[in-house]
Design a protein around this motif. Structure first.
Motif, PDB file in Angstrom:
ATOM      1  N   TYR A   1      -5.429  -1.888  10.647  1.00  0.00           N
ATOM      2  CA  TYR A   1      -5.665  -3.071  11.371  1.00  0.00           C
ATOM      3  C   TYR A   1      -4.434  -3.573  11.697  1.00  0.00           C
ATOM      4  N   ALA A   2      -3.404  -4.337  10.753  1.00  0.00           N
ATOM      5  CA  ALA A   2      -2.069  -5.033  11.048  1.00  0.00           C
ATOM      6  C   ALA A   2      -1.189  -3.986  11.722  1.00  0.00           C
ATOM      7  N   ASN A   3      -1.019  -2.904  11.099  1.00  0.00           N
ATOM      8  CA  ASN A   3       0.037  -2.255  11.720  1.00  0.00           C
ATOM      9  C   ASN A   3      -0.210  -1.048  12.804  1.00  0.00           C
ATOM     10  N   VAL A   4      -1.572  -0.620  12.805  1.00  0.00           N
ATOM     11  CA  VAL A   4      -2.107   0.297  13.998  1.00  0.00           C
ATOM     12  C   VAL A   4      -2.398  -0.445  15.211  1.00  0.00           C
ATOM     13  N   ILE A   5      -3.887  -1.160  14.951  1.00  0.00           N
ATOM     14  CA  ILE A   5      -4.500  -1.753  15.818  1.00  0.00           C
ATOM     15  C   ILE A   5      -3.898  -3.157  16.338  1.00  0.00           C
ATOM     16  N   ARG A   6      -3.266  -3.776  15.689  1.00  0.00           N
ATOM     17  CA  ARG A   6      -2.626  -5.171  16.419  1.00  0.00           C
ATOM     18  C   ARG A   6      -0.855  -4.853  16.228  1.00  0.00           C
ATOM     19  N   LYS A   7      -0.632  -3.764  15.905  1.00  0.00           N
ATOM     20  CA  LYS A   7       0.788  -3.346  16.130  1.00  0.00           C
ATOM     21  C   LYS A   7       1.941  -4.194  15.567  1.00  0.00           C
ATOM     22  N   GLY A   8       1.500  -4.680  14.277  1.00  0.00           N
ATOM     23  CA  GLY A   8       2.420  -5.634  13.521  1.00  0.00           C
ATOM     24  C   GLY A   8       2.255  -7.098  14.137  1.00  0.00           C
ATOM     25  N   LYS A   9       1.352  -7.417  14.837  1.00  0.00           N
ATOM     26  CA  LYS A   9       1.175  -8.797  15.232  1.00  0.00           C
ATOM     27  C   LYS A   9       0.160  -9.792  14.581  1.00  0.00           C
ATOM     28  N   ALA A  10      -0.737  -9.121  13.780  1.00  0.00           N
ATOM     29  CA  ALA A  10      -1.599  -9.848  13.068  1.00  0.00           C
ATOM     30  C   ALA A  10      -0.824 -10.852  11.897  1.00  0.00           C
ATOM     31  N   THR A  11      -1.388 -11.918  11.869  1.00  0.00           N
ATOM     32  CA  THR A  11      -0.946 -12.934  11.103  1.00  0.00           C
ATOM     33  C   THR A  11      -1.440 -12.569   9.478  1.00  0.00           C
ATOM     34  N   PRO A  12      -0.701 -13.013   8.441  1.00  0.00           N
ATOM     35  CA  PRO A  12      -1.184 -12.635   7.119  1.00  0.00           C
ATOM     36  C   PRO A  12      -2.512 -13.379   6.968  1.00  0.00           C
ATOM     37  N   ALA A  13      -3.059 -14.516   7.497  1.00  0.00           N
ATOM     38  CA  ALA A  13      -4.342 -15.077   7.045  1.00  0.00           C
ATOM     39  C   ALA A  13      -5.269 -14.186   7.887  1.00  0.00           C
ATOM     40  N   GLU A  14      -4.968 -13.635   9.033  1.00  0.00           N
ATOM     41  CA  GLU A  14      -5.849 -12.656   9.977  1.00  0.00           C
ATOM     42  C   GLU A  14      -6.283 -11.191   8.991  1.00  0.00           C
ATOM     43  N   GLU A  15      -5.083 -10.709   8.587  1.00  0.00           N
ATOM     44  CA  GLU A  15      -5.016  -9.608   7.799  1.00  0.00           C
ATOM     45  C   GLU A  15      -5.702  -9.488   6.755  1.00  0.00           C
ATOM     46  N   VAL A  16      -5.771 -10.673   5.759  1.00  0.00           N
ATOM     47  CA  VAL A  16      -6.642 -10.738   4.620  1.00  0.00           C
ATOM     48  C   VAL A  16      -8.121 -11.132   5.052  1.00  0.00           C
TER      49      VAL A  16
ATOM     50  N   THR B   1       0.822  -1.260   0.154  1.00  0.00           N
ATOM     51  CA  THR B   1       0.009  -0.063  -0.071  1.00  0.00           C
ATOM     52  C   THR B   1       0.746   1.292  -0.009  1.00  0.00           C
ATOM     53  N   MET B   2       0.335   2.376  -0.262  1.00  0.00           N
ATOM     54  CA  MET B   2       0.966   3.653  -0.076  1.00  0.00           C
ATOM     55  C   MET B   2       1.353   4.033   1.323  1.00  0.00           C
ATOM     56  N   GLY B   3       0.695   3.519   2.335  1.00  0.00           N
ATOM     57  CA  GLY B   3       1.073   3.547   3.551  1.00  0.00           C
ATOM     58  C   GLY B   3       2.646   3.039   3.956  1.00  0.00           C
ATOM     59  N   ASP B   4       3.041   2.026   3.208  1.00  0.00           N
ATOM     60  CA  ASP B   4       4.219   1.207   3.358  1.00  0.00           C
ATOM     61  C   ASP B   4       5.341   2.349   3.086  1.00  0.00           C
ATOM     62  N   VAL B   5       5.154   3.133   1.981  1.00  0.00           N
ATOM     63  CA  VAL B   5       6.133   4.031   1.633  1.00  0.00           C
ATOM     64  C   VAL B   5       6.262   5.112   2.669  1.00  0.00           C
ATOM     65  N   VAL B   6       5.013   6.108   3.035  1.00  0.00           N
ATOM     66  CA  VAL B   6       4.901   7.044   3.629  1.00  0.00           C
ATOM     67  C   VAL B   6       5.398   6.845   5.018  1.00  0.00           C
ATOM     68  N   ALA B   7       5.221   5.657   5.400  1.00  0.00           N
ATOM     69  CA  ALA B   7       5.248   5.226   6.941  1.00  0.00           C
ATOM     70  C   ALA B   7       6.688   4.926   7.237  1.00  0.00           C
ATOM     71  N   PHE B   8       7.464   4.566   5.932  1.00  0.00           N
ATOM     72  CA  PHE B   8       8.584   3.862   6.132  1.00  0.00           C
ATOM     73  C   PHE B   8       9.657   4.526   7.428  1.00  0.00           C
ATOM     74  N   ARG B   9       9.978   5.832   7.114  1.00  0.00           N
ATOM     75  CA  ARG B   9      10.676   6.746   7.986  1.00  0.00           C
ATOM     76  C   ARG B   9      10.013   7.337   9.052  1.00  0.00           C
ATOM     77  N   MET B  10       8.756   7.246   9.469  1.00  0.00           N
ATOM     78  CA  MET B  10       8.039   7.880  10.142  1.00  0.00           C
ATOM     79  C   MET B  10       7.570   6.847  11.584  1.00  0.00           C
ATOM     80  N   ARG B  11       6.895   7.364  12.348  1.00  0.00           N
ATOM     81  CA  ARG B  11       6.282   6.630  13.424  1.00  0.00           C
ATOM     82  C   ARG B  11       4.769   6.137  12.773  1.00  0.00           C
ATOM     83  N   GLN B  12       4.940   4.959  13.064  1.00  0.00           N
ATOM     84  CA  GLN B  12       3.973   3.977  11.990  1.00  0.00           C
ATOM     85  C   GLN B  12       2.189   4.559  12.307  1.00  0.00           C
ATOM     86  N   ALA B  13       2.030   4.561  13.530  1.00  0.00           N
ATOM     87  CA  ALA B  13       0.446   4.467  13.911  1.00  0.00           C
ATOM     88  C   ALA B  13      -0.015   5.768  13.120  1.00  0.00           C
ATOM     89  N   PRO B  14       0.281   6.927  13.586  1.00  0.00           N
ATOM     90  CA  PRO B  14      -0.312   7.977  13.018  1.00  0.00           C
ATOM     91  C   PRO B  14      -0.322   8.212  11.502  1.00  0.00           C
TER      92      PRO B  14
END
Length: 553
Positions: free
Chosen positions: A388-403, A106-119
């Motif tokens: 969901y995966a990177n803000v709510i679950r803070k990177g702990k969501a499994t790929p299956a859960e994310e999809v 997603t676009m968020g992957d690029v914009v958040a790369f060198r930023m704080r993830q959640a906001p």
């Protein structure tokens, strides 16, 4: 329209739907990893992805909306084609390769790369969903007008059910097929649309002995405006005698529209995620080159489609869309292309006319389905992956859960788009897309460009840029004639509700610079800096280093 035409159109529609559902089913059998839902495993080649991008772009706005605008307003309608095409040069030069190299889904992957993830990811997901919903409105409004015409429906409730049906189909495409299934559908639809548009273009010119001047002269004559039909000012920036202020506002509105069309493509989420479906930046560049070729050829053909409709279709039918019961509907011109197809095939009552209008209408309907699927996929993917995966679950969501969350989000977004589209049926679809472009260019584009090219850019700058540009575009939209106080506004003039205080119909001229300004303001008012991360992002954007490669097992 005769029952034969309706039956033929229904049959072709059914064939297209069954065929695309089969493609989606086949795509599920080729899925190797759960994350293929997002990017088809990154295995599409340049030609395939170029066709898929073309289907995303040559949507109802292009085939129905632009043809309708040209047929009603002449030269000014073609300005949309020019803006849409020029926009790809910016995407090719500034966005395609760096974006492919720097992110995964997603676009968020690029914009958040060198930023704080959640906001940052929250802001990116919010903007993606809003832009996608606006674009979805245009496609689904076009579908309602098109299918109602072809099947002879005169009841407004019938259009509502058509929009519901389109929404349900796009939900099935996305939730079942993911990016791979959606891509297969788009590739097929792009080929069909280019084929159909080429056939109509040849037939239009054949009616005028392949003489462009003869075509334009006849269109000017049939318009009732004479040579003025072929000159600027028919819709945008006309000279209003005795009112220099209104004249100036009209010309500024044209500039605002042009800015939104040229810059908006590089901020459209469903276009940006297509760069992740290929294995390398080189292939991403090839994708854009193929897309430019396909889209450029198609937009040249809109000259024949629009002016051909103006020359061959009676003005009262073209402008008002006469129903079989004599009632006048659809002043937006969204059905100019199928009306032209009817005339090219021999007119109402002829077998050739019935076949042409059914065939072209079915192609347009198929392309609408492809585009809405891409939009729904982009917005649901961003919600699941970024929010969901990177803000709510803070990177702990499994790929299956994310999809799984992405599929649920697709359902919710689809229902929302259906509800909003039902209330927006009187607006021209190209005009609606122009608004989506302005919103994308105001919120997404500043964040993407500043992330990739400004070393000092930081979290506050990214959040300010996205929310600032997005908020400005939406606020100005609500305060403009689009929302209230005009006959063709979201809230009908008859209600008496009027907060029309911003004179421009397209907010891009104000909201796009404001988005960049807010990005600058947020950055300079924060001490956060991560020079090392920027250096890493720069290397990634130029070389593709450290990007996960598609699995081959």
């Amino acid at each position: 329209m005769l029952i034969d035409s309706s039956v033929l159109a229904s049959t072709l529609f059914a064939l297209f739907v069954v065929g695309t559902l089969y493609l989606v089913y086949r795509a599920t059998k080729q899925r190797r990893e759960v994350t293929d839902f997002y990017n088809a495993g990154g295995r599409l080649n340049g030609f395939q992805n170029g066709l898929a991008i073309s289907a995303d772009y040559m949507s109802a706005a292009s085939f129905l909306g632009i043809a309708g605008l040209i047929s009603l307003f002449g030269f000014d309608g073609f300005l949309y084609s020019i803006g849409f095409l020029v926009a790809w040069l910016l995407a090719l030069l500034l966005v395609a390769e760096p974006l492919r190299n720097s992110g995964r889904f997603t676009m968020g992957d690029v914009v958040a790369f060198r930023m704080r993830q959640a906001p940052v990811r929250t802001a990116a997901a919010t903007s993606t969903v809003i832009v996608s919903v606006f674009y979805l409105l245009a496609q689904m409004v076009g579908a309602g007008a098109l299918v109602a015409l072809l099947l002879g429906f005169t009841n407004p409730e019938a259009k509502n059910w058509i929009i519901v049906g389109v929404g349900l189909l796009m939900i099935v495409y996305v939730t079942v097929g993911g990016m791979r299934g959606t891509s297969y559908v788009q590739i097929t639809q792009a080929f069909l649309l280019i084929t159909g548009a080429t056939a109509m273009t040849v037939m239009v010119f054949a009616n005028f002995s392949f003489d462009l001047n003869a075509l334009l002269d006849k269109a000017a004559e049939m318009s009732g405006q004479g040579i003025a039909f072929l000159e600027p000012g028919g819709r945008f920036g006309p000279d209003i005698v005795g009112d220099p202020v209104a004249t100036l506002i009209g010309k500024i509105d044209l500039i605002s529209l042009a800015l939104a069309l040229v810059l908006g493509t590089s901020g459209l989420p469903h276009i940006l995620i297509r760069f992740y479906t290929v294995p390398s930046a080189k292939v991403a560049r090839k994708s854009v080159n193929w897309a430019i070729g396909n889209i450029g050829a198609f937009y040249l053909m809109t000259i024949a489609l629009g002016f051909g409709a103006a020359a061959l279709v009676p003005r009262e039918v073209l402008g008002m869309g006469v129903n079989s019961d004599g009632s006048l509907v659809n002043t937006s011109g969204n059905v100019a292309a199928p009306q032209l197809a009817l005339e090219l095939g021999g007119g109402d009552g002829s077998l050739g006319g019935a076949f042409m209008v059914a065939f072209i209408g079915a192609i347009a309907f198929a392309v609408i389905l492809a585009t809405v699927s891409g939009l729904t996929l982009a917005s649901s993917s961003s919600f699941a992956h970024d929010l969901y995966a990177n803000v709510i679950r803070k990177g702990k969501a499994t790929p299956a859960e994310e999809v799984r969350v992405a599929r649920i989000a697709a359902l919710v977004i689809g229902v929302l788009a259906i509800v909003l589209a039902i209330s927006s049926q009187g607006l021209n679809v190209a005009f609606l897309v122009g608004l989506a472009f302005a919103i994308a260019a105001s919120g997404n584009l500043p964040a993407v460009l500043l992330t990739m090219f400004w070393k000092k850019f930081n979290t506050r700058g990214a959040v300010f840029a996205i929310y600032g540009g997005l908020g400005a575009a939406l606020l100005l939209l609500v305060l403009s004639p689009n929302f209230s106080g005009a006959a063709n506004s979201f809230i009908p003039l008859a209600t008496g509700f009027d907060i029309n205080v911003f004179p421009l119909r397209n907010p891009g001229l104000i909201s796009i610079p404001f988005g960049f300004f807010m990005g600058w303001l947020g950055t300079v008012t924060s001490s956060e800096r991560d020079v090392a991360k920027y250096a890493e992002l720069e290397v990634r954007s130029l070389t593709g280093a450290k990007i996960e490669k598609p699995s081959t097992h």
